[in-house]
Design a protein around this motif. Structure first.
Motif, mmCIF file in Angstrom:
data_model
loop_
_atom_site.group_PDB
_atom_site.id
_atom_site.type_symbol
_atom_site.label_atom_id
_atom_site.label_comp_id
_atom_site.label_asym_id
_atom_site.label_seq_id
_atom_site.Cartn_x
_atom_site.Cartn_y
_atom_site.Cartn_z
ATOM 1 N N ALA A 273 -9.044 52.546 14.714
ATOM 2 C CA ALA A 273 -7.953 52.759 15.670
ATOM 3 C C ALA A 273 -7.770 54.241 15.967
ATOM 4 O O ALA A 273 -7.573 54.636 17.130
ATOM 5 N N GLN A 274 -7.844 55.073 14.950
ATOM 6 C CA GLN A 274 -7.718 56.510 15.172
ATOM 7 C C GLN A 274 -8.891 57.053 15.972
ATOM 8 O O GLN A 274 -8.715 57.878 16.879
ATOM 9 N N ALA A 275 -10.100 56.590 15.662
ATOM 10 C CA ALA A 275 -11.278 57.053 16.392
ATOM 11 C C ALA A 275 -11.199 56.651 17.862
ATOM 12 O O ALA A 275 -11.559 57.433 18.752
ATOM 13 N N ARG A 276 -10.713 55.449 18.137
ATOM 14 C CA ARG A 276 -10.600 55.003 19.528
ATOM 15 C C ARG A 276 -9.558 55.818 20.281
ATOM 16 O O ARG A 276 -9.759 56.166 21.457
ATOM 17 N N ALA A 277 -8.457 56.137 19.628
ATOM 18 C CA ALA A 277 -7.435 56.955 20.285
ATOM 19 C C ALA A 277 -7.965 58.350 20.590
ATOM 20 O O ALA A 277 -7.707 58.906 21.672
ATOM 21 N N LEU A 278 -8.737 58.928 19.676
ATOM 22 C CA LEU A 278 -9.300 60.259 19.909
ATOM 23 C C LEU A 278 -10.332 60.234 21.028
ATOM 24 O O LEU A 278 -10.402 61.166 21.844
ATOM 25 N N ARG A 279 -11.150 59.184 21.086
ATOM 26 C CA ARG A 279 -12.129 59.083 22.168
ATOM 27 C C ARG A 279 -11.435 58.956 23.523
ATOM 28 O O ARG A 279 -11.875 59.539 24.520
ATOM 29 N N THR A 280 -10.356 58.201 23.568
ATOM 30 C CA THR A 280 -9.630 58.038 24.830
ATOM 31 C C THR A 280 -8.984 59.348 25.261
ATOM 32 O O THR A 280 -8.974 59.687 26.451
ATOM 33 N N LEU A 281 -8.458 60.104 24.309
ATOM 34 C CA LEU A 281 -7.892 61.411 24.642
ATOM 35 C C LEU A 281 -8.964 62.367 25.151
ATOM 36 O O LEU A 281 -8.728 63.141 26.099
ATOM 37 N N ALA A 282 -10.148 62.326 24.547
ATOM 38 C CA ALA A 282 -11.244 63.176 25.023
ATOM 39 C C ALA A 282 -11.667 62.778 26.432
ATOM 40 O O ALA A 282 -11.977 63.639 27.272
ATOM 41 N N ARG A 284 -9.731 61.464 28.708
ATOM 42 C CA ARG A 284 -8.684 61.953 29.607
ATOM 43 C C ARG A 284 -8.832 63.446 29.872
ATOM 44 O O ARG A 284 -8.594 63.915 30.981
ATOM 45 N N LYS A 285 -9.221 64.186 28.863
ATOM 46 C CA LYS A 285 -9.389 65.622 29.051
ATOM 47 C C LYS A 285 -10.539 65.923 29.995
ATOM 48 O O LYS A 285 -10.464 66.849 30.808
ATOM 49 N N ARG A 286 -11.618 65.141 29.913
ATOM 50 C CA ARG A 286 -12.745 65.367 30.815
ATOM 51 C C ARG A 286 -12.374 65.015 32.247
ATOM 52 O O ARG A 286 -12.802 65.679 33.189
ATOM 53 N N ARG A 287 -11.587 63.999 32.397
ATOM 54 C CA ARG A 287 -11.174 63.629 33.755
ATOM 55 C C ARG A 287 -10.110 64.574 34.304
ATOM 56 O O ARG A 287 -10.001 64.728 35.528
ATOM 57 N N ALA A 288 -9.318 65.154 33.398
ATOM 58 C CA ALA A 288 -8.300 66.151 33.758
ATOM 59 C C ALA A 288 -7.145 65.576 34.559
ATOM 60 O O ALA A 288 -6.163 66.258 34.804
ATOM 61 N N ALA A 289 -7.254 64.339 34.990
ATOM 62 C CA ALA A 289 -6.170 63.693 35.736
ATOM 63 C C ALA A 289 -6.491 62.216 35.813
ATOM 64 O O ALA A 289 -7.618 61.792 35.591
#
Length: 307
Positions: A273-282, A284-289
């Motif tokens: 669960a933590q790994a999936r949340a971190l991947r999703t945050l990464a 989002r950062k690449r998309r920037a929006a």
């Protein structure tokens, strides 16, 4: 002995010491009293009449026993079709007033006229204005949520993200309704039962997923499921509050709510669960929006048909 001053017309009195001796050097200066004639009190003062009144007990129609009010927090049971129809009519009129003019214009007197019921009936049935608005919020939220079609399961992280984003976008278009939710939730005098009810509605978005994590033991050992639910609810309401006061728009509200959820999930979970949340945050950062996942983007795209 009395000593009078010739300059200002005030008198001097000797200071009496403990030994009852008079010291000529110690004098206390005191002004003379002026005796001014005045009118009798009754001519310019009104007598204040205090009446000892005893509150009268309301009497029931059937007998002489006083009517007993329902306990606080107890919702009356509507055992007839007529009473259920009247209750639903009151809730519908309350929702219309809130959606048209906001919670500020909601008056129990005006509402009783629109619903064609006595004002006493509103208080007997719902207790207070806050409880009535809380029931309207609960019914409207559950009704609108049941009409939404979701592409993900509620016990997954993607399901929580999709529901959170779509709820923000959907109710963000109903400005008076969502503003009424925020005004009632952050009101200093609102009843605790109403706050609990509103928080339970928010818990429904993340509770199935957190129950799965609790079974798989992927929740941080320093936190409990209830604490995580409370933190996620506080964050969601704070973001909606920013929208209600005009600091952010609807799309920004949904974006910040999802981002805050992912940050909390990354810090409050362990394992997959933590790994999936971190991947999703990464991601989002690449998309920037934009939304966090493609599932969320698809959910936002088809929201236009959900009413």
């Amino acid at each position: 002995m009395l000593y009078f001053s010739k300059m200002d017309g005030r008198r001097w009195e000797p200071l009496q010491h403990d030994n009852q001796s008079t010291v000529a050097a110690d004098f206390r200066l005191r002004p003379k009293r002026r005796i001014v004639p005045c009118r009798p009190r009754s001519l310019y003062h009104k007598r204040s009449i205090t009446m000892a009144t005893t509150p009268r007990n309301p009497r029931s129609k059937s007998g002489n026993k006083p009517a007993v009010a329902a306990p606080t927090g107890v919702i009356p049971v509507y055992d007839s079709a007529l009473m259920q129809e009247r209750r639903q009519r009151i809730l519908d009129e309350t929702r219309r007033v809130i959606e048209e003019n906001g919670i500020e214009s909601l008056s129990m007197r005006e509402l009783s006229k629109r619903a064609n019921v006595a004002q006493r009936t509103l208080y007997n049935a719902f207790g207070s204005k806050d409880r009535l608005v809380g029931l309207v919020i609960q019914e409207t939220y559950l009704t609108q949520l049941s009409r939404m079609k979701f592409a993900t399961a509620p016990d997954t992280m993607e399901g929580v993200i999709e529901r959170l984003a779509r709820v923000c976008m959907h109710f963000g278009r109903k400005r008076n309704y969502l503003k009424a939710v925020m005004d009632l939730y952050f009101a200093p005098t609102v009843h605790r039962d109403t706050i609990t009810m509103m928080r339970e509605l928010s818990y429904g978005n993340s509770r199935p997923w957190l129950l799965q994590l609790e079974q798989r033991r992927e929740i941080s050992p320093f936190l409990s499921r209830e604490q995580i639910e409370g933190d996620m609810t506080d964050l969601a309401f704070s973001v909606m509050r920013k929208w209600a006061i005009g600091d952010i728009g609807v799309a920004r509200m949904a974006d910040e709510a999802v981002r805050g959820f992912l940050v909390l999930a990354a810090g409050a979970t362990t394992g997959e669960a933590q790994a999936r949340a971190l991947r999703t945050l990464a991601l989002r950062k690449r998309r920037a929006a934009g939304p966090a996942t493609a599932v969320e983007a698809a959910g936002m795209a088809d929201m236009a048909g959900v009413e």
